[in-house]
Enzyme design. Sequence first.
Site, mmCIF file in Angstrom:
data_model
loop_
_atom_site.group_PDB
_atom_site.id
_atom_site.type_symbol
_atom_site.label_atom_id
_atom_site.label_comp_id
_atom_site.label_asym_id
_atom_site.label_seq_id
_atom_site.Cartn_x
_atom_site.Cartn_y
_atom_site.Cartn_z
ATOM 1 N N ASN A 28 -76.254 18.145 -98.743
ATOM 2 C CA ASN A 28 -77.267 19.191 -98.904
ATOM 3 C C ASN A 28 -77.468 19.634 -100.350
ATOM 4 O O ASN A 28 -78.554 20.040 -100.737
ATOM 5 C CB ASN A 28 -76.947 20.396 -98.016
ATOM 6 C CG ASN A 28 -75.584 21.001 -98.321
ATOM 7 O OD1 ASN A 28 -74.651 20.317 -98.755
ATOM 8 N ND2 ASN A 28 -75.453 22.291 -98.093
ATOM 9 N N GLU A 67 -64.218 23.594 -98.139
ATOM 10 C CA GLU A 67 -65.349 24.480 -97.868
ATOM 11 C C GLU A 67 -66.082 23.901 -96.673
ATOM 12 O O GLU A 67 -66.728 22.856 -96.776
ATOM 13 C CB GLU A 67 -66.248 24.576 -99.102
ATOM 14 C CG GLU A 67 -67.157 25.796 -99.068
ATOM 15 C CD GLU A 67 -68.559 25.447 -98.649
ATOM 16 O OE1 GLU A 67 -68.852 25.577 -97.437
ATOM 17 O OE2 GLU A 67 -69.352 25.051 -99.496
ATOM 18 N N CYS A 102 -74.490 25.696 -96.487
ATOM 19 C CA CYS A 102 -73.262 26.192 -95.848
ATOM 20 C C CYS A 102 -73.261 27.708 -95.761
ATOM 21 O O CYS A 102 -72.805 28.285 -94.775
ATOM 22 C CB CYS A 102 -72.036 25.717 -96.624
ATOM 23 S SG CYS A 102 -71.864 23.929 -96.730
ATOM 24 N N GLU A 135 -63.921 27.674 -105.221
ATOM 25 C CA GLU A 135 -64.645 26.959 -106.262
ATOM 26 C C GLU A 135 -65.422 27.981 -107.084
ATOM 27 O O GLU A 135 -65.578 29.131 -106.697
ATOM 28 C CB GLU A 135 -65.579 25.918 -105.648
ATOM 29 C CG GLU A 135 -64.827 24.879 -104.824
ATOM 30 C CD GLU A 135 -65.651 23.670 -104.484
ATOM 31 O OE1 GLU A 135 -65.837 22.841 -105.394
ATOM 32 O OE2 GLU A 135 -66.123 23.573 -103.344
#
Length: 497
Positions: free
Chosen positions: A169, A267, A301, A478
Site C-alpha cells: 500500500n 506493524e 493500516c 518506526e
Amino acid sequence: MNADLQRLAAEALSRGGIDGLPDGHFIDGAFVAARAGGSFESVDPGTGKAFARFAAGDADDVADAVSSAERALAGPWGRMKPAERGRILTAAAALIRANAHRLAVAECLDVGKPIGEALGDVMGAARAFEYYAGAADKLEGETIPLGRDTFAFTVNEPVGVTAHIVPWNYPISTTARSLAPALAAGCTAVVKPAETTPATALMLAALLVEAGLPAGVVNVVTGFGGEAGAPLVAHAAVRHITFTGSVATGQRVMKAAADNVTRLTLELGGKSPLVVLADADLDAALEGVLGAIYENAGQICSAGSRLVIERSVHAAFVEKLVARAAALTIGHGLRNPQVGPVNSAAQLAKVEGFVEAAKARGLAVAVGGKRTTDPETGLGWFYEPTVLDDLAADDPIVQEEIFGPVLAVQVVDGFEAAVAAANGTQYGLVAGIYTRDLSKALTFARDVDVGQVYVNEYFAGGIEVPFGGNRLSGFGREKGLQAVTSYCKLKSVAVRL
C-alpha cells in the site's frame, strides 16, 4: 499538478507504462536476473493490465543478497565514520527529490493511488533519509557512575544484517521509514517488496548507490512471500526483521524469527477509530473523516475505518458525509482523481466480500457498496466509497480490517461510551478525536490503547513522530529517533582502573 509530472503521467497513461524500469534483483550494487530465471508481471490496478516484469526470487537469490549484506557489513561500510553515513543519506534524499516525478509515476502504476498521493509518498521518503541523516552521528552512549575506581560506559552498535518486508500500500515510504534508520545505525539490509509493487524499492536501491552507498549495503529481492519472503525471515544471518502486513503473516514471521532468536518490529494493521464529539468543529471533522478512510482507497493500516460519533450530531453529520462520499471522483491514478483503484483483483474481492456479507445480514449501505470501474475506460479494480451506518459493536464490519474504502459508523451516547467503543476491537494502532474540549482530548489520549493518537487532525505528525501499534497491531516503533534504536545493540563496558 506540476507540468513535468503531468506530462510524465499523461505519457505513462497513453503508453500503459514507463520505459527503463529495472527487471532484476538488486544485489551487491547491480541488477541481476533471478538464479532460476523466473519472472512475474506487475499489473496496473487502474487498468487490470500488466505494465512491467520483475525477477521472481527464491531462497538462492535471498542467500546471495544476505551474503552480499554480510560482506558489506565487514567492509568499508562497517568502518565508515557515522558523519559520512549521514552525508550519504543526505545525498540520497537529494536524489530522491531530483527523481521524484519518475518515482511517483512508477508508484502510481504499481499501487494505483492518485499521482498526487504518490508524489507525497516520494517526498516523504526523501524526508525520511534527510531526517535520519542527522541521526547517524548522534547515537551516543552514556557513562555510568560506579565510583572513581571503575569506568563504565555504553556503546550503540549496529545490530547487523536487517530484513525489511514491505507492504503493497505504501511501497516507497514504508521502505524508506525502516531502511533509513537502519542505515543511520550502520546496518546493512535486504529488502523484499510486495510482489504487486516491486518497482520503487528497486529504483530506490539504485539511487542509494548513486548517492555513494557501498555495494551490498542495500539489496532488494523481488518475488512472492513463500518463495522469497519466507527464506529471508528464516535466514540465520538476519539479526532484525521489520515487517508490515497482515496479522496472520506477521504471526508466521514471528515463528520463523524465533528459531534464530531474531529481533522484530511488527506493524500489523488496525481498525482505527475516529471519534467525533458533539462539541467538535464538525466541518473540520468531516474533512478529517473523508481523508482518513478514502485516501489511498482506504488501503492504509492506520486508516480511520471506524467513525465513532455522538448521537446528537450523528444524523446531520452522516447526511453530509454520504453526500460528500458520493461526489468523490474515481479514476485511474495517473489522472489524479480523489479515489483510485484497489491494488489487486484479490483485494477487490475481499472488500466486496465484506460488504456483500453485511448486506446479507440485513445491514443498510448508506452510500456506495459496489465494485465499479474507471468511468473513462471501463477498466480497473475499483470500489465505490462506502458508508455503513449505525453498526453494532460486534459486527464484522466494525471488528475486522477490510483494507478498502469502507467506513463503519458507530453511534454512542457520551464521551465514556466513545472511549469504550474506540477500545472495542483487538487492534491498537492509532486513534483520532475531534473535540474542542482539551480535557476530553487528553483523557482520550490517556485511556485509548493505541500507539498514536491524533487530535483535531487525522494522519497528524510525520517522520519525526514514533509510529507503531499495540495488541494485534504489533509492537516496536518506526519513525522518530526511537526507530534508530531498533537497529542498535547496546554494549556495556566496565573497566577497573
